[in-house]
Design an enzyme around this catalytic site. Structure first.
Site, PDB file in Angstrom:
ATOM      1  N   ASP A 165      -8.705   1.192   5.970  1.00  0.00           N
ATOM      2  CA  ASP A 165      -7.330   1.662   6.168  1.00  0.00           C
ATOM      3  C   ASP A 165      -7.252   2.566   7.387  1.00  0.00           C
ATOM      4  O   ASP A 165      -7.911   3.603   7.442  1.00  0.00           O
ATOM      5  CB  ASP A 165      -6.883   2.433   4.913  1.00  0.00           C
ATOM      6  CG  ASP A 165      -5.493   3.041   5.052  1.00  0.00           C
ATOM      7  OD1 ASP A 165      -4.797   2.763   6.042  1.00  0.00           O
ATOM      8  OD2 ASP A 165      -5.098   3.805   4.145  1.00  0.00           O
ATOM      9  N   GLY A 166      -6.442   2.130   8.374  1.00  0.00           N
ATOM     10  CA  GLY A 166      -6.187   2.991   9.520  1.00  0.00           C
ATOM     11  C   GLY A 166      -6.324   2.294  10.862  1.00  0.00           C
ATOM     12  O   GLY A 166      -7.430   1.906  11.247  1.00  0.00           O
ATOM     13  N   HIS A 188       0.857  -1.181   0.000  1.00  0.00           N
ATOM     14  CA  HIS A 188       0.000   0.000   0.000  1.00  0.00           C
ATOM     15  C   HIS A 188       0.894   1.233   0.000  1.00  0.00           C
ATOM     16  O   HIS A 188       1.694   1.443   0.918  1.00  0.00           O
ATOM     17  CB  HIS A 188      -0.907  -0.017   1.229  1.00  0.00           C
ATOM     18  CG  HIS A 188      -1.915   1.075   1.254  1.00  0.00           C
ATOM     19  ND1 HIS A 188      -3.093   1.019   0.540  1.00  0.00           N
ATOM     20  CD2 HIS A 188      -1.930   2.265   1.912  1.00  0.00           C
ATOM     21  CE1 HIS A 188      -3.797   2.114   0.760  1.00  0.00           C
ATOM     22  NE2 HIS A 188      -3.103   2.896   1.581  1.00  0.00           N
ATOM     23  N   GLY A 236      -0.412  -1.110   8.811  1.00  0.00           N
ATOM     24  CA  GLY A 236       0.965  -0.641   8.853  1.00  0.00           C
ATOM     25  C   GLY A 236       1.605  -0.831  10.202  1.00  0.00           C
ATOM     26  O   GLY A 236       2.407  -1.738  10.415  1.00  0.00           O
ATOM     27  N   SER A 237       1.242   0.004  11.163  1.00  0.00           N
ATOM     28  CA  SER A 237       1.899   0.010  12.472  1.00  0.00           C
ATOM     29  C   SER A 237       1.864  -1.359  13.140  1.00  0.00           C
ATOM     30  O   SER A 237       2.864  -1.802  13.718  1.00  0.00           O
ATOM     31  CB  SER A 237       1.232   1.044  13.386  1.00  0.00           C
ATOM     32  OG  SER A 237       1.340   2.335  12.835  1.00  0.00           O
ATOM     33  N   HIS A 258      -2.481   4.730  -3.216  1.00  0.00           N
ATOM     34  CA  HIS A 258      -3.468   5.535  -2.483  1.00  0.00           C
ATOM     35  C   HIS A 258      -3.130   7.006  -2.689  1.00  0.00           C
ATOM     36  O   HIS A 258      -2.186   7.530  -2.100  1.00  0.00           O
ATOM     37  CB  HIS A 258      -3.414   5.144  -1.008  1.00  0.00           C
ATOM     38  CG  HIS A 258      -4.345   5.898  -0.123  1.00  0.00           C
ATOM     39  ND1 HIS A 258      -4.394   5.690   1.243  1.00  0.00           N
ATOM     40  CD2 HIS A 258      -5.277   6.857  -0.382  1.00  0.00           C
ATOM     41  CE1 HIS A 258      -5.301   6.493   1.772  1.00  0.00           C
ATOM     42  NE2 HIS A 258      -5.849   7.213   0.808  1.00  0.00           N
ATOM     43  N   ASP A 262       1.127   5.194   0.076  1.00  0.00           N
ATOM     44  CA  ASP A 262       0.449   6.456   0.378  1.00  0.00           C
ATOM     45  C   ASP A 262       1.172   7.608  -0.311  1.00  0.00           C
ATOM     46  O   ASP A 262       2.204   8.084   0.174  1.00  0.00           O
ATOM     47  CB  ASP A 262       0.423   6.697   1.893  1.00  0.00           C
ATOM     48  CG  ASP A 262      -0.560   5.792   2.610  1.00  0.00           C
ATOM     49  OD1 ASP A 262      -1.687   5.639   2.106  1.00  0.00           O
ATOM     50  OD2 ASP A 262      -0.198   5.246   3.669  1.00  0.00           O
ATOM     51  N   SER A 290      -1.542   8.675  10.962  1.00  0.00           N
ATOM     52  CA  SER A 290      -1.092   7.324  11.285  1.00  0.00           C
ATOM     53  C   SER A 290      -0.921   7.160  12.791  1.00  0.00           C
ATOM     54  O   SER A 290      -0.361   8.022  13.469  1.00  0.00           O
ATOM     55  CB  SER A 290       0.246   7.049  10.586  1.00  0.00           C
ATOM     56  OG  SER A 290       0.709   5.755  10.883  1.00  0.00           O
ATOM     57  N   GLY A 291      -1.456   6.059  13.326  1.00  0.00           N
ATOM     58  CA  GLY A 291      -1.353   5.801  14.755  1.00  0.00           C
ATOM     59  C   GLY A 291      -2.523   6.316  15.570  1.00  0.00           C
ATOM     60  O   GLY A 291      -2.597   6.077  16.779  1.00  0.00           O
TER      61      GLY A 291
END
Length: 214
Positions: free
Chosen positions: A174-175, A32, A196-197, A65, A34, A143-144
């Protein structure tokens, strides 16, 4: 079982080649990407040259994205041999139908994306056109941040609309997705989770396997 699109934005940029090899071994379904312009979202990330090098050095399909203003000016720059889908925020343009149609004409799958504050009703006119719909489960560029629970209801509604109208799009979120909320999302109808994280905080293969087991 959800497919997993790994958000490279959340991972380390140094030794990226090592990360790509690890993700290939871990059987990540998508990378993905960004693309951030510093306007639609505060950060800047993943310029065209970097993504080109990623495509040249890794065979995992790219999920682009576009977190940018005027996405139509950048689309053709991100079409590489491994590009599979290009996603556009409905909030980023008054010409969403035209841009999604352009992506299809260029031989790519197209995706429409909605922010947490945007209702599903805003994209109903293009649902018959798109290959994927992505629901942001955090505000873009944060993010996060905490996962927004209303995302689950949006996924459920998109799944109902898909079945009622015989649409063929996949549903993505997403997120701040982890091994707990992915269970509710999958039950609601999610097909692809952008993560991601959670993946980068531990062994990549183990984290991806944990998500796919849910």
């Amino acid at each position: 079982m959800c497919q997993i699109a790994v958000s490279l934005h959340s991972g380390p940029k140094l030794n990226l080649d090592k990360t790509l090899k690890s993700l290939a071994s871990a059987r990540a379904d998508f990378l993905h990407i960004d693309v951030m312009d510093g306007h639609f979202v505060p950060e800047i990330d993943f310029g065209q040259k970097l993504v080109q090098e990623i495509s040249q050095n890794c065979q995992i399909s790219l999920d682009i994205h576009m977190m940018v203003e005027k996405p139509e000016t950048l689309i053709e720059q991100y079409i590489f041999p491994t590009t599979e889908i290009i996603g556009i925020h409905v909030e980023s343009t008054p010409h969403i139908h035209r841009i999604l149609t352009l992506i299809k004409k260029l031989g790519q799958k197209c995706e429409v994306i909605i922010n947490p504050g945007t209702p599903v009703s805003a994209i109903i006119p293009v649902l018959r056109l798109v290959d994927q719909v992505m629901v942001m489960s955090v505000d873009p560029g944060t993010s996060g941040a905490n996962f927004i629970d209303s995302t689950i209801e949006k996924v459920k509604l998109l799944d109902e609309l898909r079945r009622q109208n015989n649409y063929h799009y996949q549903i993505k979120a997403d997120g701040s997705i982890d091994d707990h909320n992915i269970v509710k999302l999958t039950k609601a109808g999610l097909d692809i989770a952008v993560v991601g994280s959670f993946i980068f905080k531990d062994n990549l293969a183990g984290q991806i396997a944990k998500l796919k087991s849910k």
